[in-house]
Write a protein that holds these residues in place. Sequence first.
Motif, PDB file in Angstrom:
ATOM      1  N   GLN A 103       0.559  -1.098  -0.164  1.00  0.00           N
ATOM      2  CA  GLN A 103       0.058   0.001  -0.191  1.00  0.00           C
ATOM      3  C   GLN A 103       0.945   1.272   0.189  1.00  0.00           C
ATOM      4  O   GLN A 103       0.858   2.489  -1.063  1.00  0.00           O
ATOM      5  N   ALA A 104       1.856   1.355   0.853  1.00  0.00           N
ATOM      6  CA  ALA A 104       2.756   2.581   0.913  1.00  0.00           C
ATOM      7  C   ALA A 104       4.177   2.625  -1.167  1.00  0.00           C
ATOM      8  O   ALA A 104       3.573   3.854  -0.688  1.00  0.00           O
ATOM      9  N   ALA A 105       3.700   1.200  -1.235  1.00  0.00           N
ATOM     10  CA  ALA A 105       4.798   1.704  -2.699  1.00  0.00           C
ATOM     11  C   ALA A 105       3.336   2.270  -3.398  1.00  0.00           C
ATOM     12  O   ALA A 105       3.793   2.803  -4.456  1.00  0.00           O
ATOM     13  N   LYS A 106       2.336   1.951  -3.409  1.00  0.00           N
ATOM     14  CA  LYS A 106       1.594   2.305  -4.208  1.00  0.00           C
ATOM     15  C   LYS A 106       0.576   3.913  -4.019  1.00  0.00           C
ATOM     16  O   LYS A 106       1.046   4.371  -4.735  1.00  0.00           O
ATOM     17  N   ALA A 107       0.836   4.206  -2.738  1.00  0.00           N
ATOM     18  CA  ALA A 107       1.210   5.650  -2.077  1.00  0.00           C
ATOM     19  C   ALA A 107       1.917   6.081  -3.256  1.00  0.00           C
ATOM     20  O   ALA A 107       1.754   7.293  -2.906  1.00  0.00           O
ATOM     21  N   ASN A 108       3.143   5.710  -3.058  1.00  0.00           N
ATOM     22  CA  ASN A 108       4.111   6.561  -3.101  1.00  0.00           C
ATOM     23  C   ASN A 108       4.345   6.798  -5.015  1.00  0.00           C
ATOM     24  O   ASN A 108       4.682   7.887  -4.900  1.00  0.00           O
ATOM     25  N   GLN A 109       3.787   5.590  -5.745  1.00  0.00           N
ATOM     26  CA  GLN A 109       3.901   6.085  -7.120  1.00  0.00           C
ATOM     27  C   GLN A 109       2.542   6.643  -7.661  1.00  0.00           C
ATOM     28  O   GLN A 109       2.814   7.330  -8.478  1.00  0.00           O
ATOM     29  N   ALA A 110       1.555   6.998  -6.547  1.00  0.00           N
ATOM     30  CA  ALA A 110       0.451   8.040  -7.103  1.00  0.00           C
ATOM     31  C   ALA A 110       0.835   9.316  -6.625  1.00  0.00           C
ATOM     32  O   ALA A 110       0.981   9.911  -7.238  1.00  0.00           O
ATOM     33  N   ASN A 111       1.685   9.373  -5.258  1.00  0.00           N
ATOM     34  CA  ASN A 111       1.964  11.046  -5.146  1.00  0.00           C
ATOM     35  C   ASN A 111       3.282  11.202  -6.474  1.00  0.00           C
ATOM     36  O   ASN A 111       3.065  12.299  -6.646  1.00  0.00           O
ATOM     37  N   THR A 112       3.903  10.010  -6.559  1.00  0.00           N
ATOM     38  CA  THR A 112       4.613  10.695  -7.765  1.00  0.00           C
ATOM     39  C   THR A 112       4.316  10.909  -8.782  1.00  0.00           C
ATOM     40  O   THR A 112       4.572  12.081 -10.046  1.00  0.00           O
ATOM     41  N   HIS A 113       3.478  10.525  -9.072  1.00  0.00           N
ATOM     42  CA  HIS A 113       1.987  10.736 -10.814  1.00  0.00           C
ATOM     43  C   HIS A 113       1.583  12.398 -10.644  1.00  0.00           C
ATOM     44  O   HIS A 113       2.161  12.745 -11.638  1.00  0.00           O
ATOM     45  N   SER A 114       1.181  12.379  -9.428  1.00  0.00           N
ATOM     46  CA  SER A 114       0.517  13.897  -8.997  1.00  0.00           C
ATOM     47  C   SER A 114       1.171  14.652  -9.113  1.00  0.00           C
ATOM     48  O   SER A 114       1.117  15.289  -9.406  1.00  0.00           O
ATOM     49  N   ALA A 115       3.004  14.682  -8.555  1.00  0.00           N
ATOM     50  CA  ALA A 115       3.657  15.653  -8.513  1.00  0.00           C
ATOM     51  C   ALA A 115       4.090  15.827 -10.229  1.00  0.00           C
ATOM     52  O   ALA A 115       4.992  17.175 -10.369  1.00  0.00           O
ATOM     53  N   HIS A 116       4.524  14.211 -10.617  1.00  0.00           N
ATOM     54  CA  HIS A 116       4.960  14.712 -12.202  1.00  0.00           C
ATOM     55  C   HIS A 116       3.482  14.031 -12.846  1.00  0.00           C
ATOM     56  O   HIS A 116       3.501  12.698 -13.818  1.00  0.00           O
ATOM     57  N   PRO A 117       2.691  15.165 -13.479  1.00  0.00           N
ATOM     58  CA  PRO A 117       1.971  13.999 -14.919  1.00  0.00           C
ATOM     59  C   PRO A 117       2.277  13.548 -15.935  1.00  0.00           C
ATOM     60  O   PRO A 117       1.978  13.363 -16.558  1.00  0.00           O
ATOM     61  N   GLU A 118       3.117  14.143 -16.035  1.00  0.00           N
ATOM     62  CA  GLU A 118       3.941  13.895 -17.887  1.00  0.00           C
ATOM     63  C   GLU A 118       4.993  12.417 -17.478  1.00  0.00           C
ATOM     64  O   GLU A 118       5.141  12.186 -18.360  1.00  0.00           O
TER      65      GLU A 118
END
Length: 607
Positions: free
Chosen positions: A547-562
């Motif tokens: 779950q933490a890995a998924k949350a980190n991945q989601a935060n990364t995509h939100s911070a870098h939409p490209e």
Amino acid sequence: MRNSDPSQNNSNNNNNSVLPPEPSPKLTRQQIYDRIRQSSKDEYILSEMIRLGFWQKDRTKPSIAEKFIEKRSALLSRLRELTRLNRLYQDPEKALLALHKTRKKAALEKREQIRINHNLARYEKALRWHKKQQTHFTYLGDAGYGDKALTAGLQQTTCDTARLTAHGLPAFSHVGELADAMGISTSELRFLCYQKDVSTVSHYQHFALSKKTGGTRLISAPMPRMKRAQYWLLDNVLNLLPIHDAAHGFIQGRSIVTNAKPHTNKQVVINLDLKDFFPSITYPRVKGIFKQSGYSEALATTFALIATKSDTQAVEMDGQTYHIANGKRELPQGSPCSPAITNVLCRRLDARLQGMAHKLGFTYTRYADDLTFSSDETDKIQYVLWRCQRIVTDEGFTLHPDKTRVMRKHQKQEVTGIVVNDGLSVDRPTLKRFRAVVRQIELDGHYGKHWGTGELFQSLTGYANFVAMVAPEKGIPLQKQVAHLKRQYNIPVAAGKITALNKRLFRLKAAKGEAPREAWWQPAEKPAPVLALTQQQMDAQKQQARQAAKANQANTHSAHPEMAPDHTNPAFISGGNETNTASPNRFGSPVVWTVVVVLLLLKIFVY
């Protein structure tokens, strides 16, 4: 147009003073349904009104409608629970199955809790043991005296502070503080003190030296790690203990010269020697010195184990060397602590011998194991010998029967190698032979020449230094001659095994508890115990990690939409290959497939 209505202005001001509601995450339709099922629709609406600011929750007198809604919601929840139970109990099999599941779940939860409690208790026990091992010794081997004799006192850690303060000795509450003062770890100190009957490691190097009187003397030189601990013990504890004024051996400011000077120009000089001096001082006697000084049983045991060693025999088997202990622990001849321990231990012996000598009109001194008496009265020699024999035996030592000498004035009177008939001097025949050897080396070279039993120039330097210490007017010219010969023949100095460590610097750093050099290797400490987890706890950790890995991945995509994948891109739909969108359909159009199917059906009907 400006509004002139004051009431409207007041209402605007009041509206501006109301803070906006706190933002909340947007709920999905399923989440809203779940909340309504948990309470009721009215209660959910009421909670949303309170959250959005349309209803004041801290109102002093709640309205009847609010109380009714809360009560009705509680009753509905209870009614739904009772209805569920009623439907369940109407069918006995379902009721038994539900009861079985409930009991099984409770049993599994209890079993899981028992595992957790067991692991926690085992971890806490291991952690307490780990912490205790950092500050205390619980077992150090049998040391040749039985397990109980050595281990029983390790639990006693109380020092006599008054005695330690009177002698100016450092006080330690436990072994961990002692290790910190030495600058080593508790594990290393335990390694130095531990006694094994059979071991593959030896803390000493053994070699033999030839005696002037014949025979050999076994030297046990400590290895650098053991020597470091012994230097600390010597400078911080042993040198602070009181010794008798009659002792002259291995004491700063005293030497063989100060030992021989009181016996010059006497009518009679008596020399006696203690037999097996260092081996006769065993572990219990050394431990008693530190115990009487005020140290606890645990610290006295530790100090005694550092200062003593067992006589060992090296046996090689299958390519491995084993060191087998043959006897009890005793003072090693070669340790820096041994002479200081003998001086402290012989304090009462020196006091008794000096008192006896003073009553009989004799002068008494001791240099290590050499006892010397001198006087101008020659009629009490037998009294001195008899009483000395009784006192030495009573103190736990033995006189060597072959090394007792009575030297009168007409004979050569020699004390610790120095002639004392008329002042301090060296033996004339020996000095003449030394000068002759030096002269021969100057004329013919150093090949084929020898002096003593060691290396030529080292032996020459040692004897020149000895003469300079006894008679400087004779010895200093000899020192210059030997130095000139060494420069003339360019005699190399053999490198020692620890050339990077200066002997004096090594001792100074050891006394301060510092490492002798920067690259000094230290053994790794034993790691602390780890709490064992059950299978459910490990599965829960893995789930949390995912779950933490998924949350980190989601935060990364939100911070870098490209970096997020574009689901509307035809390349993403076609599997990431953009050329697939422009390529023709490999399977043809739908019309072609329809024609193929019709032809196949017609063929089937024809047959």
